[in-house]
Design a protein around this motif. Sequence first.
Motif, mmCIF file in Angstrom:
data_model
loop_
_atom_site.group_PDB
_atom_site.id
_atom_site.type_symbol
_atom_site.label_atom_id
_atom_site.label_comp_id
_atom_site.label_asym_id
_atom_site.label_seq_id
_atom_site.Cartn_x
_atom_site.Cartn_y
_atom_site.Cartn_z
ATOM 1 N N SER A 6 41.724 17.805 53.353
ATOM 2 C CA SER A 6 40.468 17.824 54.112
ATOM 3 C C SER A 6 40.124 19.269 54.435
ATOM 4 O O SER A 6 41.011 20.124 54.521
ATOM 5 C CB SER A 6 40.572 17.006 55.394
ATOM 6 O OG SER A 6 41.515 17.585 56.286
ATOM 7 N N ILE A 7 38.827 19.540 54.602
ATOM 8 C CA ILE A 7 38.350 20.891 54.907
ATOM 9 C C ILE A 7 37.386 20.805 56.088
ATOM 10 O O ILE A 7 36.495 19.958 56.113
ATOM 11 C CB ILE A 7 37.616 21.514 53.700
ATOM 12 C CG1 ILE A 7 38.489 21.456 52.445
ATOM 13 C CG2 ILE A 7 37.216 22.956 53.998
ATOM 14 C CD1 ILE A 7 37.725 21.797 51.188
ATOM 15 N N LYS A 8 37.580 21.677 57.052
ATOM 16 C CA LYS A 8 36.670 21.748 58.184
ATOM 17 C C LYS A 8 36.209 23.191 58.375
ATOM 18 O O LYS A 8 37.007 24.121 58.264
ATOM 19 C CB LYS A 8 37.337 21.245 59.467
ATOM 20 C CG LYS A 8 37.612 19.744 59.463
ATOM 21 C CD LYS A 8 38.137 19.276 60.808
ATOM 22 C CE LYS A 8 38.429 17.776 60.778
ATOM 23 N NZ LYS A 8 37.202 16.979 60.579
ATOM 24 N N VAL A 9 34.929 23.350 58.645
ATOM 25 C CA VAL A 9 34.364 24.650 58.958
ATOM 26 C C VAL A 9 34.143 24.704 60.466
ATOM 27 O O VAL A 9 33.560 23.792 61.052
ATOM 28 C CB VAL A 9 33.027 24.874 58.214
ATOM 29 C CG1 VAL A 9 32.350 26.157 58.688
ATOM 30 C CG2 VAL A 9 33.256 24.916 56.713
ATOM 31 N N ILE A 10 34.647 25.765 61.088
ATOM 32 C CA ILE A 10 34.519 25.922 62.539
ATOM 33 C C ILE A 10 33.553 27.070 62.827
ATOM 34 O O ILE A 10 33.774 28.203 62.377
ATOM 35 C CB ILE A 10 35.883 26.221 63.203
ATOM 36 C CG1 ILE A 10 36.890 25.117 62.838
ATOM 37 C CG2 ILE A 10 35.738 26.316 64.715
ATOM 38 C CD1 ILE A 10 38.293 25.386 63.357
ATOM 39 N N PHE A 11 32.500 26.767 63.569
ATOM 40 C CA PHE A 11 31.500 27.781 63.895
ATOM 41 C C PHE A 11 31.928 28.574 65.129
ATOM 42 O O PHE A 11 32.898 28.233 65.816
ATOM 43 C CB PHE A 11 30.139 27.114 64.132
ATOM 44 C CG PHE A 11 29.514 26.586 62.873
ATOM 45 C CD1 PHE A 11 28.694 27.394 62.105
ATOM 46 C CD2 PHE A 11 29.758 25.287 62.446
ATOM 47 C CE1 PHE A 11 28.118 26.917 60.934
ATOM 48 C CE2 PHE A 11 29.196 24.796 61.289
ATOM 49 C CZ PHE A 11 28.367 25.620 60.523
#
Length: 260
Positions: A6-11
């Motif tokens: 899984s891949i998550k982008v954190i702003f």
Amino acid sequence: IRDAESIKVIFANEKKVDAKILGCDPKTDVALIKIVAEGHLQPVLFGNSDKLKVGEWVVAIGNPFGLGNSVTAGIVSSLGRQINLTKYDNFIQTDASINQGNSGGPLLNREGQVIGINTAIYSPSGASAGIGFSVPVDTVNRVVPQIISRGKYIRPAMGITVDGKLNDRLAERLKVSGVIILSISPGSAADSAGLKGATITPEGNIIPNDIIVALDKKPIDSVDKLLARIDAYRVGDTIQITVLRNGQEFQIAVTLQPGE
């Protein structure tokens, strides 16, 4: 990232968004991911890494040791570095501190334009030693459009066989500086251009025919440099190869074809 479950982008506001892989090119260490986010996103501007000069100021942004949005500054230490990470190494070297967790972060010029993607470090201890490497943004601009349109990068090729270690031994014995063509694939770009591979005697000895000494009038002295330089072009581009054949130099035009 290609093997991630899984891949998550954190702003910057700590909002997390799921992402998916659109494609990747391991040989240049470039991957493209896609997110769907609410609100307006301000994209960064891309610069031109081909115009970079040694000594220019740069800024690296990343997530070193989990310390998000960390910024370090330095200069461009060298260009076109080959560190044996892939066959197509062509890195920007910088002394801006790059640590574990900086990979994938941008390298910016003084105008705030992205001119590289932080990729690797040289470090005896595992921490920053002031020797970091970034993929040039010109490589990204060449690879990413093909990932978008085709799902993968089709690299340009001449259709020749070369061997780095063998080349070094032969070049030293022959007292030449260049890349010896061992063989040529039938029907390839090199074959159509009239390049000649080496002759193998019944005893197994290699007698060179064509030795590549320059590409577009820029000297070539190693297999790694040749591969990296060819990869900077696109399929369909015509390049000028300078070869040494029987003690004489010849200029040969080669139109690059799709490779692996």
